[in-house]
Each structure stands twice: as structure tokens, then as C-alpha cells.
Design an enzyme around this catalytic site. Structure first.
Site, mmCIF file in Angstrom:
data_model
loop_
_atom_site.group_PDB
_atom_site.id
_atom_site.type_symbol
_atom_site.label_atom_id
_atom_site.label_comp_id
_atom_site.label_asym_id
_atom_site.label_seq_id
_atom_site.Cartn_x
_atom_site.Cartn_y
_atom_site.Cartn_z
ATOM 1 N N GLY A 107 14.953 54.777 22.372
ATOM 2 C CA GLY A 107 15.387 55.902 21.561
ATOM 3 C C GLY A 107 15.142 57.257 22.195
ATOM 4 N N GLU A 163 4.311 60.986 22.941
ATOM 5 C CA GLU A 163 3.317 60.683 21.914
ATOM 6 C C GLU A 163 2.595 61.894 21.365
ATOM 7 O OE1 GLU A 163 1.394 56.561 22.983
ATOM 8 O OE2 GLU A 163 2.570 57.363 24.618
HETATM 9 MO MO1 MOS Z 1 3.090 53.934 23.024
HETATM 10 S S1 MOS Z 1 1.766 53.607 21.487
HETATM 11 O O1 MOS Z 1 2.149 53.658 24.380
HETATM 12 O O2 MOS Z 1 4.386 52.876 22.886
#
Ligand code: MOS
Length: 766
Positions: free
Chosen positions: A495, A733
Site C-alpha cells: 500500500g 511507521e
Molecule cells: Mo512493520 S510493524 O515492521 O511491518
């Protein structure tokens, strides 16, 4: 052993710094907010997820889940299921093919495969978690499989199960390491530091378990060919690692397994390692001698795929009158079962964010009889920043200092626990820039100082932090005589816009128009390299590999050109060249050079192909490297009902150069939305008596919907980090980090109530 140590042990020599960006000096595609190359496929539904594929003769599978947390299957009656319409086979531990145990995640040895748990796959009668599969039914249709699965009758001999965090946390133990880092760090004396302090905070912060709810529930299609090779379509963040895991489980050679994952509908860590349904599906296909599809229902994802650990964290901060920390304590207890090994790294932010002469950090784990806990977007950092950044806010009130100022006062000049220099760190600038845009200065610090009718309005800030990770990665690159290039590697697209940014970067390096560069991914066979989309590493890891491959290709082309009579590149040095206009040219000289087509045709070659691994990520060993950011949140809290609405959000990030402003903004927004869910609505409800998750559906586990989310403004400082391969650090993240604390801090400012237990539901505010 630390990850960095592992990398350094396998590295013989590293090439010197400073050569990274020479080919990117001119204006290129990188950084531009280009529309995704797969935008049309996505919008038109042509970008199919695993379960949307149909192949001839496909059979369908469904699972039967245990209803006890620990014990044995004493009897399992499959007769009715077997005779149900359309049923081809019912597999239980009694008739399951013999399989090897899955290889447990080992971050130091990515190439060997990675499963979340090392429990054998349905090889005996034992039950290790409530929801563990005890049978797999294969039928002509999905409906028949599910119907028959409901007819399997199971009796259990239950044993006492360890399912209560509260009862068992006193027995928590210090693990051997936390993701390769020490579980305990002690610097100076925090007792002394706390005594000396003129302001103190010492609190416990609680976060619940959270479950994965990607838009695409996990699915697998498995197919064995007549030579005994296995081909698997799988929702995975690493086709390569899934292929290695399956090879080990089925005792196949690595090249006898191919895993394909063309499009993945969100991963967030939940598709980062192998879960039991994938080998179960492959085993079923082997037995029925037909291709088999196993699509997990939403409930099945909760039973079969682990989530984020529950956590209890203590933060104690002491500060002198001038705001400088005299002590920082961060301890945390998380859970993991004995068949997994994952102490979620909740103390990582506290190791790197603030200067303090006295530091104590400690993580412990409680062993529970549950499914393996796993990564979930910024695992560790997301819950760790909730605790740490809430405590900083509490300290700011205790000191009567602005929370942004408090962070500026405690800005370290080198990494507080490793002592390393920062590769680049502009957290203070991110706060300054964000504060100005958000209008922070007009905030009155007193709680309950602003209202709009029944709604109390509050503003909160918190620091976002996520480490920079880059792994060795390999790409295969082919440049054709018609001036087109293809880059291949088993990367994942879940995505983020993987192909788009990789094409932007490769086109810049090669000096080709975007439309002449293709990027092939989602196939374990594209290159022999453990590429994975996780830890916000994939973009940087692949950029480094592409850079190396392009350098190889250019060196080869220069050699070829030297052999061609009359070539204008004769005698040219590599250092003097630049790639542009579809070829190699002497720097600054407009027409002195040749197109790739001219060189390859001149050398009578149809193409040139290289397979290259990136230079090792030595920058991670030399520097403290991370992305940083400032989260700004405005909430409105209804005075009578306790309802919390997030009304404004701004995030200002220091993540170095941005590869694509559009996709990067979208990544950060997605992270913040997940953070708002973590703060306000999401919570796995776990019945400790039975060890069972009791809200395994989107009706009862509340992820935020559109109406819960305001406009989210994302700003990037965009200043390149000269130690990262293209000047950029990860952004996948970091958006979730600091987000829950920013909400909690804003709720405190609005109401005067400090909520230290997520989610901040209205019962906690009344
Ligand atoms: Mo991420 S939690 O390293 O896909």
C-alpha cells in the site's frame, strides 16, 4: 547479539562514505509528489489481493479453532464433516503430513525464513492458545468448507493455562535481549538523580493488546506442480522470507518454492512473518492434489494472527529547576508465549531521545499461553512513546515549563545511551516549524482554559521517533538496447507505493524518463535476497541496492564504449560522467556522450544485466540514526458525555530527504490514524478465564472511520541526511509514534484529567 553487530560480523570491508548522491545533484524525479504508477490499477480494482485470484480446479479451505487455551485434543470426530457436500478432505493432527517446525523469527539471520511461532503445524494433539487451528477442511466451495468445519466435533482435555497478565506479571523475567539490544541499560545512579531533582514524575502507563485489522484479511493459495515444487500466492510483507520458511517446513530446496505477493492490502507487521494458515494451506493442497485457497475471515485473523502485546510501563523522571533531567527511568513488562520470542521494544525511544546523566532502562516479559504476539506498526516505539511522552508532559506541568521548551532543554548532543553521534537530528526544528503552523503559541497552558459551549478544547504535543533501518538487499537490473530498464527484487507492495518510488529513484540514477523504467516485485524468485517491507526499511534498502547496480552498469557501459571506435566517451573517467537523457555524458558538456542505445548497439549487445547487493548498512553502526517528529493534536472533549473528538492534527517530521511527497504524506497520515485508533477506540478484549479474544470483529473492535479523523497536515523538513543512501530515513511507521501521547496530553489540557491507560474511552473521563 545486536543487529548491528551481526551486520558488521558479516561485512568484510565497507566502501567509504560520501559518494552517495553524486548522480542525484541535478533536478530529478525523486522528491516529486508523483502519482502512483499503479494508481489506475488500484482504482479500477485490477490490483488484486491474494484471495481475489481464481485458478482452474481451485478447492477452498476453512479452519476449525480450538476453544481452550491449553491442553490436548482428546477426541476429534470428522465423520459428519467428511460426508458433508463437496468435502474433499479433513485434516487433523492424526492425518496431517509430517512437517518440520517453522523457523522462528531471527532478526540476525533473515535469510533463513521467519515464522512468528516455532510450534509444529498440526503435528500433535497439543493446544497452545485459544483459537489455535485443530482441523482444516477442504471442499469444492468456500461455503461448503465453512459449513463442514462447523460439523467437526472436538473434545479437549484442558490444562491450567497462564492467561492472566495481572496475576503473572510479578513473575516477569528479563529476556536475553530485546531485538538484539540489551534488555537492561543502567547509566549513573537514577536513585541519586531522583533525589537531586526538584520536580518528579513517577507513573505507570497501561496499554491493552491490539489486533491487526488490515483491509485485506490474510489469504493463501497453494499449488504443487508435477515436479513437487510449491507455488504459493500469499498476503505477505516478504515473499522471499515466506518462501524460505515454507522450504524449511516442507523440506524443499529453496528454489523449489516460489511465493508471489503482487499486491498486499496492508501489512503493518501482521504479514511480516509466517503464520500457521500458510503452511496449512500448502499441506492441504498437497494432500488433495489440487490448488487450495484459504482466505481467513475477519474472526480467523484474530485467531490465527497475533497482535500487539499488552504492556505495563513505568516512567520516572526527575528534573532540576532549569528543566534538565537528572534521572530517566523506563521499565516495561510485555507478554510473549513460550513458542515465540518477541519482547516488544517499548523502551527504545527512551534510549535515544533525551539527555540525562542517570538512566535506567529495563524490559521484562511474561510468558502467557496465547498466540504469538507480533509486530504492529512501530512496535515498541508506538506504546513506548505513549508512556514516555505522556510523562514528559506531566513533568512540564510539574515544572511549569512549556512542553516543547522542556524537550528543547533536554535535547542531547549525542545519543544518550550509545554515545554515538547523530547522523542528523532536527527534532527542535521540527517542533519550531510545527508550533508555528499549528498556532501553539496562542495556547494557554492551564487545563480547562478553552471551551466552546459544552466542549472543552485542548492542545497536546508529543515527540515521534522511529529508528532508521537498512538491510543488505539485492536487485537484478537489466538495461536494454532500446533504452528501457527493468529492476527486479522480491520487494513487497502493501500500500505504500513501492514501485513508484523505486522507479523514480532508478530513473534518476539512470537518467531515463520514468516510463522507460519498470520495477518488478512481489515474487520470491526475482533475486536471492531477504527483502522485506518492515521496520520502515524497504525504500532505503532498495535504493542502496539500485545505486550499486546502476554503478555497475555504468562501469560496464564505459568499458564497452571504450571499445567502440570513435566513441565520444573514449578515455572518459567514470567520475567525470553523469547519467542523463538516456545515456552517459561528460559532466557539464551538453553533447559529449552517448545514449545507452548507441553504446549497446555499438557493442552489439541486446542488453546488459547485473545482480548487485547494496553496500552494507555501516551507517547504522557508525551513527545514531532515526526519524524524528513533532505531533500536534487538538481535541474537543464533551464535558457531560466524555466523548473525545480529534479536531485538528499536524505532524512535522525530520526524516531527511523525502522520496515522494504524495506517498510519504499518505504513509504518515495512515500512521497517525492508527495512532488515533490506539489512543481512543481500539482495544483487544481478552477473556482471561478462557484466554480467548472476545471481540474478533470490526463491529466490536473499533478502528477509526472517516468521521473520527480530521484533516491531518503533514510537514517534512526535507533536509537530506548525508549518511543515508539517498538522504532519506524511513517514514512508514513514525506516524503512529507519539500520536497516542499527543491525544492524551491534549485531553489533559482540555479536561485536567490525566489518562494513563489506553484507550481513552469516555468512561475514563467521567
Ligand atoms: Mo512493520 S510493524 O515492521 O511491518
Amino acid at each position: 547479539m545486536s543487529l548491528m553487530k551481526t551486520v558488521s560480523d558479516t561485512v568484510v570491508q565497507f566502501l567509504p562514505d560520501g559518494k552517495h548522491n553524486s548522480l542525484l545533484d541535478r533536478d530529478g524525479f525523486l522528491g516529486k509528489p508523483l502519482v502512483r504508477v499503479d494508481a489506475e490499477a488500484k482504482v479500477k480494482g485490477k490490483a488484486r489481493f491474494t484471495s481475489e485470484f481464481d485458478i482452474p480446479n481451485l478447492a477452498h479451505a476453512a479452519l476449525v479453532f480450538s476453544t481452550i487455551a491449553k491442553g490436548k485434543v482428546s477426541e476429534i470426530d470428522t465423520e459428519r464433516a467428511k460426508h458433508s457436500p463437496g468435502v474433499l478432505e479433513v485434516l487433523t493432527w492424526k492425518n496431517m503430513p509430517k512437517l518440520e517446525a517453522p523457523p522462528l523469527v531471527d532478526i540476525g539471520d533473515l535469510a533463513k525464513g521467519m515464522a512468528a511461532s516455532n510450534l509444529p503445524v498440526l503435528q500433535d494433539a497439543s493446544v497452545h492458545w485459544n483459537g489455535q487451528p485443530v482441523a482444516i477442511v477442504v471442499s469444492e466451495t468456500l461455503e461448503q468448507a465453512e459449513d463442514a468445519a462447523a460439523l467437526v466435533e472436538v473434545d479437549y482435555t484442558a490444562e491450567p493455562a497462564a492467561t492472566s497478565f495481572d496475576l503473572l506479571k510479578a513473575e516477569a523475567v528479563v529476556p536475553s535481549d530485546v531485538l538484539g539490544e540489551p534488555a537492561v541499560i543502567s547509566i549513573g545512579s537514577v536513585e541519586k538523580g531522583m533525589q537531586e531533582a526538584s520536580a518528579r514524575v513517577d507513573q505507570v502507563y497501561l496499554t491493552p493488546a491490539y489486533n491487526h485489522n488490515a483491509i485485506e484479511p490474510h489469504a493463501t493459495i497453494a499449488l504443487w506442480d508435477e515436479n513437487g515444487s510449491l507455488v504459493v500466492l500469499d498476503s505477505t510483507q516478504s515473499a522471499y522470507m515466506t518462501s524460505r520458511s515454507l522450504a524449511l517446513i516442507f523440506r524443499l530446496k529453496p528454489d523449489e518454492v516460489q511465493v508471489l505477493a503482487p499486491f498486499v492490502g496492508g501489512g503493518f507487521g501482521g504479514k511480516g512473518s509466517l503464520w500457521t494458515h500458510t503452511p496449512l494451506c500448502a499441506a492441504a493442497a498437497n494432500v488433495v492434489k489440487r490448488p487450495v485457497k484459504l482466505s481467513l475471515s475477519r474472526e480467523a485473523v484474530y485467531r490465527m494472527v497475533g497482535g500487539r502485546t499488552r504492556a505495563e510501563q513505568r516512567i520516572a523522571l526527575g528534573a532540576a529547576r532549569d528543566g534538565k533531567l537528572t534521572a530517566l527511568i523506563h521499565t516495561g513488562i510485555t507478554t510473549t508465549p513460550s513458542h515465540a520470542r518477541y519482547a516488544e521494544q517499548c523502551t527504545f525511544p527512551a534510549r535515544h531521545l533525551y539527555a540525562s546523566p542517570n538512566v535506567f532502562i529495563e524490559q521484562k516479559i511474561v510468558n502467557l499461553d496465547t498466540i504469538a504476539n507480533t509486530w504492529m506498526r512501530a512496535p515498541g516505539e508506538s506504546i513506548g512513546t505513549f508512556a514516555l511522552e505522556s510523562a514528559l508532559d506531566e513533568l512540564a506541568y510539574a515544572l511549569r515549563v512549556d512542553p516543547i521548551e522542556l524537550r528543547r532543554i533536554n535535547e542531547p548532543d549525542k545519543d544518550p545511551t550509545t554515545g554515538h553521534e547523530f547522523s542528523a537530528r532536527r527534532l527542535t526544528e521540527a517542533y519550531r516549524c510545527g508550533a508555528e503552523k499549528f498556532g501553539w503559541d496562542s495556547r494557554k497552558p492551564e487545563p480547562r482554559s478553552r471551551r466552546d459551549g459544552d466542549w472543552l478544547i485542548g492542545l497536546g504535543v508529543a515527540t515521534a521517533y522511529y529508528p532508521y533501518l537498512r538491510f543488505p538487499a539485492k536487485v537484478r537490473m537489466c538495461l536494454y538496447a532500446d533504452g528501457k530498464a527493468v529492476v527486479q527484487t522480491p520487494a513487497a507492495e502493501m500500500g505504500m507505493g513501492t514501485a513508484t518510488v523505486q522507479i523514480q529513484h532508478a530513473a534518476d540514477r539512470l537518467g531515463l524518463p520514468l516510463e522507460r523504467v519498470s520495477f518488478h516485485y512481489g515474487d520470491s524468485k526475482l533475486a536471492d535476497t531477504p527483502v522485506m517491507a518492515g521496520g520502515s526499511n524497504q525504500t532505503a534498502s532498495l535504493f542502496a541496492a539500485v545505486q550499486a547496480a546502476v554503478e555497475d552498469i555504468h562501469h560496464e557501459l564505459l568499458k564497452m564504449a571504450g571499445q567502440i571506435p570513435g566513441s565520444s566517451l573514449a578515455g572518459a573517467k567514470y567520475e567525470d560522467l553523469e547519467a542523463r537523457d538516456g545515456g552517459l555524458y561528460r559532466k557539464g558538456e551538453k553533447s559529449s556522450g552517448e545514449t545507452y542505445t548507441e553504446i549497446l548497439r555499438g557493442a552489439k549487445q541486446d542488453f546488459i544485466q547485473v545482480e548487485r547487493e547494496s553496500d552494507p548498512p555501516i551507517e547504522m553502526m557508525k551513527y545514531s540514526m532515526a526519524s524524528y517528529g513533532a505531533q500536534f493534536c487538538e481535541v474537543r472533549v464533551h464535558e457531560q458525555t466524555g466523548e473525545v473528538r480529534v479536531s485538528r492534527w499536524l505532524c512535522c517530521l525530520d526524516s531527511g530527504r523525502v522520496a515522494n511527497l504524495r506517498t510519504a504524506t499518505s504513509q504518515v497520515r495512515g500512521g497517525i490514524i492508527m495512532g488515533i485508533g490506539m489512543a481512543l477506540t481500539e482495544e483487544t478484549l481478552f477473556d482471561e478465564r478462557r484466554g480467548r479474544i472476545v471481540n474478533p470483529s470490526l463491529a466490536e473492535y473499533h478502528v477509526p472511520v472517516n468521521r473520527d479523523i480530521p484533516d491531518i497536515e503533514v510537514l517534512f523538513l526535507g533536509i537530506p541526511d548525508e549518511h543515508a543512501p539517498y538522504g532519506g530515513r524511513g517514514i512508514g511507521e513514525i506516524g503512529i509514534t507519539g500520536a497516542a501521547a499527543a491525544v492524551a496530553n491534549a485531553v489533559y489540557h482540555a479536561t485536567g484529567k490525566r489518562i494513563r491507560q489506553l484507550p481513552i474511552t469516555l468512561d475514563k473521563l467521567l
